[in-house]
Scaffold this motif. Structure first.
Motif, PDB file in Angstrom:
ATOM      1  N   UNK A   1       0.572  -1.252   0.051  1.00 58.77           N
ATOM      2  CA  UNK A   1      -0.144   0.095   0.240  1.00 58.77           C
ATOM      3  C   UNK A   1       1.004   1.181   0.367  1.00 58.77           C
ATOM      4  N   UNK A   2       1.808   0.894   0.729  1.00 60.50           N
ATOM      5  CA  UNK A   2       2.906   2.355   1.011  1.00 60.50           C
ATOM      6  C   UNK A   2       3.252   2.766   0.032  1.00 60.50           C
ATOM      7  N   UNK A   3       4.168   1.892  -1.557  1.00 60.81           N
ATOM      8  CA  UNK A   3       4.468   1.596  -2.811  1.00 60.81           C
ATOM      9  C   UNK A   3       3.146   2.229  -3.147  1.00 60.81           C
TER      10      UNK A   3
ATOM     11  N   UNK B   1       5.476   5.406  -3.990  1.00 62.41           N
ATOM     12  CA  UNK B   1       6.391   5.711  -5.132  1.00 62.41           C
ATOM     13  C   UNK B   1       5.312   5.339  -6.323  1.00 62.41           C
ATOM     14  N   UNK B   2       4.554   4.687  -6.359  1.00 66.84           N
ATOM     15  CA  UNK B   2       3.949   4.685  -8.255  1.00 66.84           C
ATOM     16  C   UNK B   2       3.364   5.504  -8.163  1.00 66.84           C
ATOM     17  N   UNK B   3       1.662   5.640  -6.773  1.00 68.14           N
ATOM     18  CA  UNK B   3       1.000   6.301  -7.605  1.00 68.14           C
ATOM     19  C   UNK B   3      -0.187   6.305  -8.342  1.00 68.14           C
ATOM     20  N   UNK B   4      -0.594   4.930  -8.213  1.00 69.31           N
ATOM     21  CA  UNK B   4      -1.648   3.841  -9.235  1.00 69.31           C
ATOM     22  C   UNK B   4      -2.181   4.064  -8.485  1.00 69.31           C
ATOM     23  N   UNK B   5      -3.639   4.654  -9.269  1.00 68.63           N
ATOM     24  CA  UNK B   5      -4.446   4.646  -8.372  1.00 68.63           C
ATOM     25  C   UNK B   5      -5.562   2.900  -7.976  1.00 68.63           C
TER      26      UNK B   5
END
Length: 106
Positions: free
Chosen positions: A64-66, A70-74
């Motif tokens: 979840x943190x990643x 990092x990804x900022x992928x919804x």
């Protein structure tokens, strides 16, 4: 800071992206039978490995943190949160059932 992504990868990576999305989205539903089983368990859910389920909770917190940082992928983030919720529910219900069982036998 980069914007949130909603795009799937292109080319050969699209297959990997869709496989991840579909397999993990479907995995959310596999928690339901485990939650029901642990909830109905009358022996403190002793056959369930709390170490395993809590390790999956920790892993899903990292995922979840990643996804968030990092990804900022919804879609990735939402799936990670759902899997965290499923693992957390199983682990917490098992802890609750074990506490009930201990009180009953004491």
């Amino acid at each position: 800071m980069t914007a949130w992504s909603l795009a799937m990868p292109e080319g050969p990576l699209a297959i990997v992206g869709w496989a991840y999305l579909l397999s993990n989205a479907l995995r959310v539903f596999t928690y339901v039978p485990q939650i029901v089983t642990v909830w109905r368990c009358e022996d403190g859910a002793r056959s369930l490995s709390l170490l395993t389920w809590w390790s999956w909770v920790v892993s899903n917190i990292a995922t979840t943190a990643y996804g968030l940082l990092v990804l900022r992928d919804l879609p990735f983030l939402l799936i990670a949160l759902l899997n965290l919720s499923g693992c957390g529910a199983v682990a917490m219900i098992a802890v609750h059932r074990r506490a009930q069982w201990r009180r009953r036998i004491a």
